[in-house]
Design a protein around this motif. Structure first.
Motif, PDB file in Angstrom:
ATOM      1  N   ALA A  35       0.864  -1.258  -0.009  1.00 18.57           N
ATOM      2  CA  ALA A  35       0.121  -0.010   0.041  1.00 18.57           C
ATOM      3  C   ALA A  35       0.889   1.446  -0.081  1.00 18.57           C
ATOM      4  N   LEU A  36       2.046   1.492   0.702  1.00 24.22           N
ATOM      5  CA  LEU A  36       2.791   2.262   0.875  1.00 24.22           C
ATOM      6  C   LEU A  36       3.535   2.766  -0.373  1.00 24.22           C
ATOM      7  N   THR A  37       3.986   1.590  -1.185  1.00 24.53           N
ATOM      8  CA  THR A  37       4.607   1.619  -2.293  1.00 24.53           C
ATOM      9  C   THR A  37       3.769   2.191  -3.452  1.00 24.53           C
ATOM     10  N   ALA A  38       2.371   1.855  -3.390  1.00 25.64           N
ATOM     11  CA  ALA A  38       1.469   2.254  -4.255  1.00 25.64           C
ATOM     12  C   ALA A  38       1.188   3.890  -3.839  1.00 25.64           C
ATOM     13  N   ALA A  39       1.246   4.041  -2.610  1.00 28.04           N
ATOM     14  CA  ALA A  39       1.151   5.789  -2.250  1.00 28.04           C
ATOM     15  C   ALA A  39       2.069   6.545  -2.639  1.00 28.04           C
ATOM     16  N   VAL A  40       3.596   6.212  -2.519  1.00 25.37           N
ATOM     17  CA  VAL A  40       4.668   7.028  -2.965  1.00 25.37           C
ATOM     18  C   VAL A  40       4.293   7.226  -4.481  1.00 25.37           C
ATOM     19  N   ARG A  41       4.078   6.145  -5.117  1.00 28.39           N
ATOM     20  CA  ARG A  41       3.874   6.063  -6.617  1.00 28.39           C
ATOM     21  C   ARG A  41       2.781   7.317  -7.027  1.00 28.39           C
ATOM     22  N   ALA A  42       1.877   7.136  -6.220  1.00 22.22           N
ATOM     23  CA  ALA A  42       0.784   8.128  -6.561  1.00 22.22           C
ATOM     24  C   ALA A  42       1.174   9.551  -6.263  1.00 22.22           C
ATOM     25  N   ALA A  43       2.077   9.609  -5.434  1.00 20.88           N
ATOM     26  CA  ALA A  43       2.638  10.954  -4.983  1.00 20.88           C
ATOM     27  C   ALA A  43       3.514  11.581  -6.040  1.00 20.88           C
ATOM     28  N   GLY A  44       3.754  10.874  -7.196  1.00 20.08           N
ATOM     29  CA  GLY A  44       4.608  11.255  -8.397  1.00 20.08           C
ATOM     30  C   GLY A  44       6.110  10.801  -8.380  1.00 20.08           C
ATOM     31  N   VAL A  45       6.392  10.385  -7.016  1.00 17.97           N
ATOM     32  CA  VAL A  45       7.843  10.405  -6.895  1.00 17.97           C
ATOM     33  C   VAL A  45       8.501   9.246  -7.725  1.00 17.97           C
ATOM     34  N   PRO A  46       8.097   8.247  -8.044  1.00 18.01           N
ATOM     35  CA  PRO A  46       8.906   7.238  -8.832  1.00 18.01           C
ATOM     36  C   PRO A  46       9.022   7.710 -10.169  1.00 18.01           C
ATOM     37  N   HIS A  47       8.324   8.695 -10.512  1.00 21.38           N
ATOM     38  CA  HIS A  47       8.633   9.219 -11.911  1.00 21.38           C
ATOM     39  C   HIS A  47       9.732  10.330 -11.945  1.00 21.38           C
ATOM     40  N   SER A  48      10.133  10.679 -10.956  1.00 22.11           N
ATOM     41  CA  SER A  48      11.054  11.655 -10.587  1.00 22.11           C
ATOM     42  C   SER A  48      12.627  11.307 -10.582  1.00 22.11           C
ATOM     43  N   PRO A  49      13.543  11.768 -11.158  1.00 26.04           N
ATOM     44  CA  PRO A  49      14.956  11.532 -10.876  1.00 26.04           C
ATOM     45  C   PRO A  49      15.269  11.570  -9.129  1.00 26.04           C
ATOM     46  N   LEU A  50      14.649  11.810  -8.514  1.00 22.97           N
ATOM     47  CA  LEU A  50      14.791  11.898  -7.051  1.00 22.97           C
ATOM     48  C   LEU A  50      14.135  10.783  -6.417  1.00 22.97           C
ATOM     49  N   ARG A  51      13.700   9.728  -7.042  1.00 13.93           N
ATOM     50  CA  ARG A  51      13.110   8.555  -6.530  1.00 13.93           C
ATOM     51  C   ARG A  51      13.784   7.883  -5.407  1.00 13.93           C
ATOM     52  N   ARG A  52      15.226   7.825  -5.580  1.00 14.09           N
ATOM     53  CA  ARG A  52      16.000   7.156  -4.803  1.00 14.09           C
ATOM     54  C   ARG A  52      16.308   7.642  -3.607  1.00 14.09           C
ATOM     55  N   GLY A  53      15.828   9.009  -3.475  1.00 15.10           N
ATOM     56  CA  GLY A  53      15.797   9.953  -2.168  1.00 15.10           C
ATOM     57  C   GLY A  53      14.919   9.277  -1.122  1.00 15.10           C
ATOM     58  N   VAL A  54      13.781   8.679  -1.552  1.00 17.73           N
ATOM     59  CA  VAL A  54      12.499   8.242  -0.757  1.00 17.73           C
ATOM     60  C   VAL A  54      13.371   7.270   0.296  1.00 17.73           C
ATOM     61  N   ILE A  55      13.122   7.313   1.755  1.00 13.16           N
ATOM     62  CA  ILE A  55      13.418   6.672   2.798  1.00 13.16           C
ATOM     63  C   ILE A  55      12.306   6.045   3.511  1.00 13.16           C
TER      64      ILE A  55
END
Length: 375
Positions: A35-55
């Motif tokens: 669920a959290l992975t889906a939420a982070v994805r919905a936040a637009g982070v996975p499509h950003s070059p900053l994705r690796r900054g998710v902790i």
């Protein structure tokens, strides 16, 4: 001192987690991860070059999620809230039903000896455990998620209606814990109102395993990596293999349509692994890493995009290695969805296998870097 970086903080907690038995708690944590992975994805982070900054940091029956600096917070906040609610609809296609309390705050955080520190983290943790948020969830039995915002974050973003969030869907409360010297103004979900629908794009419909947007954790022990270093680690030969539940069968040569993407960069401890190949309906891709005499399985299957014919393991976590340059061979197996779910449910009991599944569709040998830092 490590650098102090302003981040958006999300803390979630599973309601009535202690009432679950051991097996149900294990499954609940896996479902929460999806669920959290889906939420982070919905936040637009996975499509950003900053994705690796998710902790992401575990909290027993919940998680702390720190989003990267410099993101579009208005989009991220609305995406997190709505994405989490939608993901829980799919997660709760399985029993038992899970319900979450979620709290968001913003502020400066720093890495410390055992995790991350900062007032925003304290605020979010206190809010998620507050009586006000517990009461909001209890008063709305039809909901899977109740949300709280710190006052400053609410006034910066929510009150202006960014991303379809509506300020009137929340009520102001004062959260006070005198014994801990904590007091803060906050906004929590109003149980007497149906959440206002977003004016923009329609909500996705989720069903069963379609919601399994995945975060994966690959357990490769340092001792096994040392074995690989000592005994060599080139690309594996074709060997006799078997499915965890099937009979022996010669491992087929990987079809060309399934391919790992390799940029030539050595793999850090936490990586995103991607590739191409069309996954047929009713099947999922599972990742195995060869180390020593065993093949180590990832916790969850790949995230598949059938429109583009690509797949992604968003976060693969390797164990520490003795030094850079250790070879590690990875395998992709195509497994029926039901069997894949069984592997996930039984992960706590078995994640290392002496043989691979029968349908290995891709294999590749990467090199490890010396980076053993946290994700």
């Amino acid at each position: 001192m490590p650098p102090a970086i302003r981040r958006l903080c999300l803390v979630v907690d599973i309601e009535a987690y202690s009432a679950l038995d051991h097996q149900a708690q294990h499954q609940a944590q896996a479902r929460l991860a999806r669920a959290l992975t889906a939420a982070v994805r919905a936040a637009g982070v996975p499509h950003s070059p900053l994705r690796r900054g998710v902790i992401r940091q575990n909290r027993g029956d919940g998680q702390l999620v720190l989003l990267p600096a410099g993101i579009d917070e208005a989009r991220a906040i609305s995406g997190l809230v709505r994405g989490l609610a939608e993901a829980m609809m799919g997660v709760n296609a399985e029993a038992p039903r899970l319900r979450l309390r979620a709290a968001l705050a913003q502020g400066v955080v720093q890495v410390a000896a055992t995790g991350y520190v900062g007032k925003s983290i304290v605020d979010a943790c206190r809010l998620v455990d507050s009586a006000a948020l517990r009461e909001a969830l209890a008063a709305a039995p039809e909901r899977d998620v109740a949300v709280a915002f710190t006052d400053d974050l609410f006034r910066d973003v929510v009150i202006h209606g960014f991303g379809g969030l509506v300020g009137s869907d929340f009520r102001q409360v004062d959260v006070v814990e005198e014994r801990k010297g904590f007091a803060i103004a906050a906004w929590v979900s109003r149980p007497d109102l149906v959440p206002t629908a977003p004016p923009a794009e329609p909500r996705r419909r989720w069903s069963g395993r379609a919601v399994a947007v995945i975060v994966t954790a690959l357990m490769v022990l340092g001792a096994a990596a040392a074995w690989s270093l000592t005994h060599g680690g080139g690309k594996a030969e074709v060997v006799t293999a078997s499915s965890p539940t099937g009979g022996p069968e010669a491992r087929p040569k990987p079809p060309e349509r399934f391919t790992f993407f390799d940029t030539g960069v050595q793999l850090d401890r936490c990586v995103e692994l991607r590739g191409s190949g069309l996954v047929p309906p009713g099947h999922e891709l599972r990742l195995y890493a060869e180390a020593g005499e065993f093949f180590y399985l990832t916790l969850l299957p790949a995230e598949v995009d059938r429109d583009t014919g690509t797949w992604t393991f968003p976060q693969v976590i390797f164990g520490p290695t003795p030094k850079a340059g250790v070879p590690i061979t990875l395998y992709i197996a195509l497994i029926p969805e039901r069997e894949s779910r069984r592997l996930t449910d039984n992960f706590d009991n078995q994640y290392a296998f002496r043989e691979l599944p029968r349908r290995v569709v891709a294999t590749h040998t990467f090199r490890r870097s010396a980076d053993n830092g946290p994700c």
